[in-house]
Design an enzyme around this catalytic site. Sequence first.
Site, PDB file in Angstrom:
ATOM      1  N   ILE A  67       5.846  -4.389  10.017  1.00 40.18           N
ATOM      2  CA  ILE A  67       5.972  -3.954   8.621  1.00 40.18           C
ATOM      3  C   ILE A  67       5.599  -2.486   8.639  1.00 40.18           C
ATOM      4  O   ILE A  67       4.437  -2.124   8.795  1.00 40.18           O
ATOM      5  CB  ILE A  67       5.109  -4.806   7.681  1.00 40.18           C
ATOM      6  CG1 ILE A  67       5.612  -6.254   7.727  1.00 40.18           C
ATOM      7  CG2 ILE A  67       5.178  -4.255   6.260  1.00 40.18           C
ATOM      8  CD1 ILE A  67       4.839  -7.223   6.853  1.00 40.18           C
ATOM      9  N   LYS A  71       0.584  -9.976   8.598  1.00 43.90           N
ATOM     10  CA  LYS A  71       0.692  -8.572   8.965  1.00 43.90           C
ATOM     11  C   LYS A  71      -0.677  -8.148   9.472  1.00 43.90           C
ATOM     12  O   LYS A  71      -1.653  -8.103   8.720  1.00 43.90           O
ATOM     13  CB  LYS A  71       1.101  -7.726   7.753  1.00 43.90           C
ATOM     14  CG  LYS A  71       1.120  -6.223   8.022  1.00 43.90           C
ATOM     15  CD  LYS A  71       1.463  -5.444   6.755  1.00 43.90           C
ATOM     16  CE  LYS A  71       1.426  -3.937   7.014  1.00 43.90           C
ATOM     17  NZ  LYS A  71       1.730  -3.156   5.778  1.00 43.90           N
ATOM     18  N   THR A 108       0.831  -1.208   0.000  1.00 47.12           N
ATOM     19  CA  THR A 108       0.000   0.000   0.000  1.00 47.12           C
ATOM     20  C   THR A 108       0.860   1.251   0.000  1.00 47.12           C
ATOM     21  O   THR A 108       0.606   2.195  -0.766  1.00 47.12           O
ATOM     22  CB  THR A 108      -0.912   0.014   1.237  1.00 47.12           C
ATOM     23  OG1 THR A 108      -1.615  -1.219   1.316  1.00 47.12           O
ATOM     24  CG2 THR A 108      -1.903   1.162   1.167  1.00 47.12           C
ATOM     25  N   ARG A 127      -8.765  -0.489   5.056  1.00 46.25           N
ATOM     26  CA  ARG A 127      -8.636  -0.225   3.620  1.00 46.25           C
ATOM     27  C   ARG A 127      -9.431  -1.214   2.765  1.00 46.25           C
ATOM     28  O   ARG A 127      -9.919  -0.859   1.701  1.00 46.25           O
ATOM     29  CB  ARG A 127      -7.160  -0.255   3.202  1.00 46.25           C
ATOM     30  CG  ARG A 127      -6.379   0.996   3.599  1.00 46.25           C
ATOM     31  CD  ARG A 127      -4.953   0.939   3.075  1.00 46.25           C
ATOM     32  NE  ARG A 127      -4.191   2.126   3.422  1.00 46.25           N
ATOM     33  CZ  ARG A 127      -4.024   3.176   2.628  1.00 46.25           C
ATOM     34  NH1 ARG A 127      -4.601   3.204   1.444  1.00 46.25           N
ATOM     35  NH2 ARG A 127      -3.294   4.209   3.006  1.00 46.25           N
ATOM     36  N   TYR A 151      -2.055 -10.413   4.885  1.00 42.22           N
ATOM     37  CA  TYR A 151      -2.119  -8.991   5.258  1.00 42.22           C
ATOM     38  C   TYR A 151      -3.579  -8.623   5.496  1.00 42.22           C
ATOM     39  O   TYR A 151      -4.374  -8.579   4.557  1.00 42.22           O
ATOM     40  CB  TYR A 151      -1.496  -8.160   4.138  1.00 42.22           C
ATOM     41  CG  TYR A 151      -1.503  -6.653   4.322  1.00 42.22           C
ATOM     42  CD1 TYR A 151      -1.716  -6.060   5.563  1.00 42.22           C
ATOM     43  CD2 TYR A 151      -1.267  -5.816   3.239  1.00 42.22           C
ATOM     44  CE1 TYR A 151      -1.700  -4.677   5.719  1.00 42.22           C
ATOM     45  CE2 TYR A 151      -1.242  -4.437   3.377  1.00 42.22           C
ATOM     46  CZ  TYR A 151      -1.463  -3.875   4.616  1.00 42.22           C
ATOM     47  OH  TYR A 151      -1.452  -2.509   4.757  1.00 42.22           O
TER      48      TYR A 151
END
Length: 305
Positions: free
Chosen positions: A217, A168, A51, A145, A140
Amino acid sequence: MPTEISSPIQGSLVAIVTPMHADGALDLEALKKLIDWHVVSGTAAIVIVGTTGESPTVDVDEHALLIKTTVEHAAGRIKVIAGTGANSTKEAISLAAYAKSVGADASLSVVPYYNKPTQEGLYQHFRAIAEAVDLPVILYNVPGRTVADMATATTLRLAEVPGIVGIKDATGDVARGSDLIRRLRLLEKGSGKRFGIYSGNDDSALALMAMGSDGVISVTANVAPKLMADMCRLALAGDFAGARAVNDTLMPLHFDLFVEANPIPAKWVLARMGRCNAKTRLPMTPLSARFEPVLEAAMRHAALL
């Protein structure tokens, strides 16, 4: 059988920006210099085309070029994790296969966005990727989002799939993250499979490392790579007093790098440091002038100015 890794990467993994020229073209030379900076600063891995790397606005050819360039320039000096997520399973498999072909160490695959799959759909999506491509997959989960939110129960199911090696967690919920860590570590005792767990939020990274995660991350690592690496190293060694001291200097950056949508502020700070252009692609716009003093204050707090 998909490749397993004996132990997860630990420490500060940077979700690196994608430098661009003023006209929006990729600036690969600036990217290479950023990679060199991370190598000498102690960053544990480069996460390319996530991202923060503006994956939504790079085309397929650019996406591939960024992965290939990063792997080639890293040249084994630092691990490379390729962002290969998509809301189409077929596309995600294709990107992961490309990352494997050019030598990436692992892939980061985001929960499919916009089409709002069920929990069973998420399980089948990630399992299909892991079974199709012999490249370790880090999940992830970023519901802020993607809208779709991968439940802890689904993560636990996926942790048992060969080739899926980590997650993540960018939910921003420390209690939920702590429970996920506890349950994954219990699962490990039965399976013997070591699963990597990373905070996807810089502001909760230290708390989750105290609970047993493997690192972060990081967006903040884009602008303060050594400090983030030091904080993670201290926390993973159990020196939480030392880690807190470093984290205190970083906390304004953890917050203020999100005064506008990521990576707008991070790129502005990097430009202020002379590291790369602040250029982003539409629909991302330049940083609002009112936030410039805010970011400069955060930079001063971390001794970046």
